[in-house]
Design a protein around this motif. Sequence first.
Motif, short mmCIF file in Angstrom:
data_model
loop_
_atom_site.label_atom_id
_atom_site.label_comp_id
_atom_site.label_asym_id
_atom_site.label_seq_id
_atom_site.Cartn_x
_atom_site.Cartn_y
_atom_site.Cartn_z
N SER A 503 8.57 10.25 -40.80
CA SER A 503 9.73 9.72 -40.08
C SER A 503 9.35 8.49 -39.26
CB SER A 503 10.32 10.80 -39.18
OG SER A 503 11.42 10.31 -38.47
N ILE A 504 8.18 8.52 -38.63
CA ILE A 504 7.71 7.36 -37.84
C ILE A 504 7.52 6.15 -38.75
CG2 ILE A 504 5.75 6.45 -36.52
CD1 ILE A 504 5.43 9.32 -35.38
N GLN A 505 6.89 6.38 -39.89
CA GLN A 505 6.68 5.28 -40.85
C GLN A 505 8.02 4.69 -41.29
OE1 GLN A 505 4.41 3.40 -42.10
NE2 GLN A 505 5.67 2.50 -43.74
N LYS A 506 9.00 5.57 -41.53
CA LYS A 506 10.32 5.09 -41.97
C LYS A 506 11.00 4.25 -40.88
CE LYS A 506 14.83 6.63 -43.62
NZ LYS A 506 15.75 7.76 -43.81
N GLN A 507 10.88 4.68 -39.62
CA GLN A 507 11.50 3.96 -38.51
C GLN A 507 10.95 2.54 -38.39
OE1 GLN A 507 11.72 6.18 -34.72
NE2 GLN A 507 11.40 8.03 -35.93
N TYR A 508 9.64 2.39 -38.65
CA TYR A 508 9.01 1.07 -38.48
C TYR A 508 8.98 0.26 -39.77
CZ TYR A 508 7.40 2.26 -33.77
OH TYR A 508 7.34 2.56 -32.45
N ASN A 509 9.43 0.84 -40.86
CA ASN A 509 9.39 0.16 -42.14
C ASN A 509 10.25 -1.10 -42.10
OD1 ASN A 509 8.67 -0.09 -44.91
ND2 ASN A 509 10.69 0.67 -45.49
N GLY A 510 9.70 -2.23 -42.58
CA GLY A 510 10.44 -3.48 -42.63
C GLY A 510 10.19 -4.40 -41.45
N TYR A 511 9.58 -3.87 -40.38
CA TYR A 511 9.28 -4.71 -39.22
C TYR A 511 7.98 -5.48 -39.47
CZ TYR A 511 12.85 -2.32 -36.46
OH TYR A 511 14.03 -1.83 -35.98
N LYS A 512 8.01 -6.79 -39.21
CA LYS A 512 6.81 -7.59 -39.36
C LYS A 512 5.77 -7.22 -38.31
CE LYS A 512 5.35 -12.37 -40.10
NZ LYS A 512 5.78 -13.80 -40.15
N ILE A 513 6.25 -7.04 -37.09
CA ILE A 513 5.38 -6.60 -35.99
C ILE A 513 5.81 -5.19 -35.62
CG2 ILE A 513 4.63 -7.00 -33.62
CD1 ILE A 513 5.26 -9.95 -34.04
N ARG A 514 4.95 -4.23 -35.86
CA ARG A 514 5.31 -2.82 -35.64
C ARG A 514 4.71 -2.33 -34.32
NH1 ARG A 514 4.94 0.43 -41.20
NH2 ARG A 514 2.70 0.03 -41.08
N ARG A 515 5.15 -2.99 -33.25
CA ARG A 515 4.63 -2.65 -31.93
C ARG A 515 5.09 -1.25 -31.52
NH1 ARG A 515 6.40 -6.73 -29.63
NH2 ARG A 515 4.52 -8.03 -29.71
N GLY A 516 4.13 -0.43 -31.15
CA GLY A 516 4.46 0.92 -30.69
C GLY A 516 4.18 2.00 -31.71
N ILE A 517 3.91 1.61 -32.98
CA ILE A 517 3.74 2.62 -34.02
C ILE A 517 2.51 3.49 -33.77
CG2 ILE A 517 2.47 1.08 -35.58
CD1 ILE A 517 3.86 2.58 -37.92
N TYR A 518 1.43 2.88 -33.28
CA TYR A 518 0.21 3.66 -33.06
C TYR A 518 0.39 4.66 -31.92
CZ TYR A 518 -2.07 0.38 -36.20
OH TYR A 518 -2.42 -0.36 -37.30
N GLN A 519 1.16 4.25 -30.88
CA GLN A 519 1.43 5.18 -29.78
C GLN A 519 2.27 6.36 -30.27
OE1 GLN A 519 1.61 1.92 -29.70
NE2 GLN A 519 1.07 1.05 -27.69
N ASP A 520 3.25 6.07 -31.15
CA ASP A 520 4.10 7.14 -31.67
C ASP A 520 3.30 8.09 -32.56
OD1 ASP A 520 6.23 6.14 -30.33
OD2 ASP A 520 7.23 5.25 -32.07
N ILE A 521 2.39 7.53 -33.37
CA ILE A 521 1.54 8.37 -34.23
C ILE A 521 0.63 9.24 -33.37
CG2 ILE A 521 -0.37 8.33 -35.88
CD1 ILE A 521 0.97 5.86 -37.14
N GLU A 522 0.05 8.61 -32.32
CA GLU A 522 -0.84 9.36 -31.43
C GLU A 522 -0.09 10.51 -30.75
OE1 GLU A 522 -4.13 8.37 -27.96
OE2 GLU A 522 -2.31 7.16 -28.06
#
Length: 532
Positions: A503-522
Amino acid sequence: MINNLITNLIQKKNPIIDDAIQLIKDVYLQDINEENPKPWVVGYSGGKDSSTVVQLIFEALTQLSKEQLHKKIYIISSDTLVETPLIISFINRTLQRIQDRALELNLPIETHKVKPNYKQSFWSMLIGQGYPSPNQNFRWCTDRLKIEPANRFITEKVSEHGEVIMVLGMRDNESATRANVMKSYTVEGKVLMRHSTLTKALVFAPIRNFSVDDVWNYLNNHESPWGDDNKTLQKLYQDSSSDAECPLVIDKSIKESAGSCGNSRFGCWTCTVVTEDKAVKGFIDNGEEWLKPLLSFRDWLVDIRDERIYRQKYRKNGQIYFTDVTIETKEDKAYVVIPKKSRRSRGYIPLENFEIVKKEKLKEYLLYNNIDLSDFDDTNLLIESLDDDGKVKYERLGLGPFTMVAREMILRKLLQLQNEVEFPDGLKFDLIKKEELKIIRKIWLDNGELHDKLPQIFAEEMGYDLDWEYNDRPLFDSNQLTDLELLCQEHNVDFKALKSLISIQKQYNGYKIRRGIYQDIEKALKQDYLHL
């Protein structure tokens, strides 16, 4: 003295009323010569106190000249989206009449309804996020449904004008707690009080010294300027078996003193903070039998709140916690005490009925039995550990949000209720808005529920479809999800955690800069239940 009282009654004169009207005029005119006068924001709930305040303001303004009417007065009413249908219909009509009459009299009055953000609505929080039904210990609803919408309106006016004056129907003799709170905010020698959280807002309580008899005497002896029948207002109180008020709450520090609106005839029909909804029951007893299904649904929401089968066994942040269990011995037999809660009576279950797992073996037990704490019935499970003195004690897993099964069940029953209720002629009321349904669907998808069940549930219960945004359709079909779940079991991977990562990957899919993805995964990988 008696002759004066009789004369005053005949002439409809009352010193406390005259003083209140004069005080309103004085406070209104205080900043008439200022370049940027402070507008008033009047809290109107439709109840006796706020009706008295608005009616007194009308009387005061009509006594002023056109030149003296120098600033706006905003009358705001809170619509929590779960107001009792009878009452919100009454408030809507009254607000329109107030606005129409103000325009006729050329008074600088505007009426507004303030509503919660749909993302913060009762159903979005309860069905979407899984928040348990509010109670006295976790009354999450007041801030989101009443305080924040009102404060948002006030803050907008502060940004436009620099300062505002809140005008409220608070009275000292409502309760000792309320009187003490008002006293703590009062500046000696000043009529206006400080607002505890909004630094650019002052509070004016023109009927602060009124008794409840003063309020009803005024309403029954002075016609409503906008044409309402104040006798009808009094009948609403009588019909609801409640004289309690549900004020517009604009201050988090007085939320507790304001009390729950569950016993107020202007409260929410979903209020689970009180054990018994006397207000709606009063309406039913006085002929409004169409409200019976709403009352039954509300009671059911109270009852399922503490049913362990309907609750996840960790908090929304993934934290696992434990609650102590009391053991009592009766006739040489040990029993686990089930404490009284809300409508649930105190109960006893024989200790021998429980499966007991040592705390240090809990993770092993969960893995061996392939148990998902987000959907686990632990009704007959006890955790054994040692207290500080080395003695054996028993605990249970603490309760978190409603499970997804419970949320789906609540949604189905709510939609069924919408179809079941026979609203009176002329009363149209959606128990849940389509905007809320769309937000709930997004919350479920964002939280890793990849089946996208909500459109299906809605169609099955309502018989038609909404204009869903199907670009949000799930990544996998049901067969693929089943295969994925079996693979997780085979390789000892937490299925829920995997769904969250997808779900996290899907939310950030398509963004050139995926700021915050690592915090959400963590955050997803640091959930307590993954690291027992």
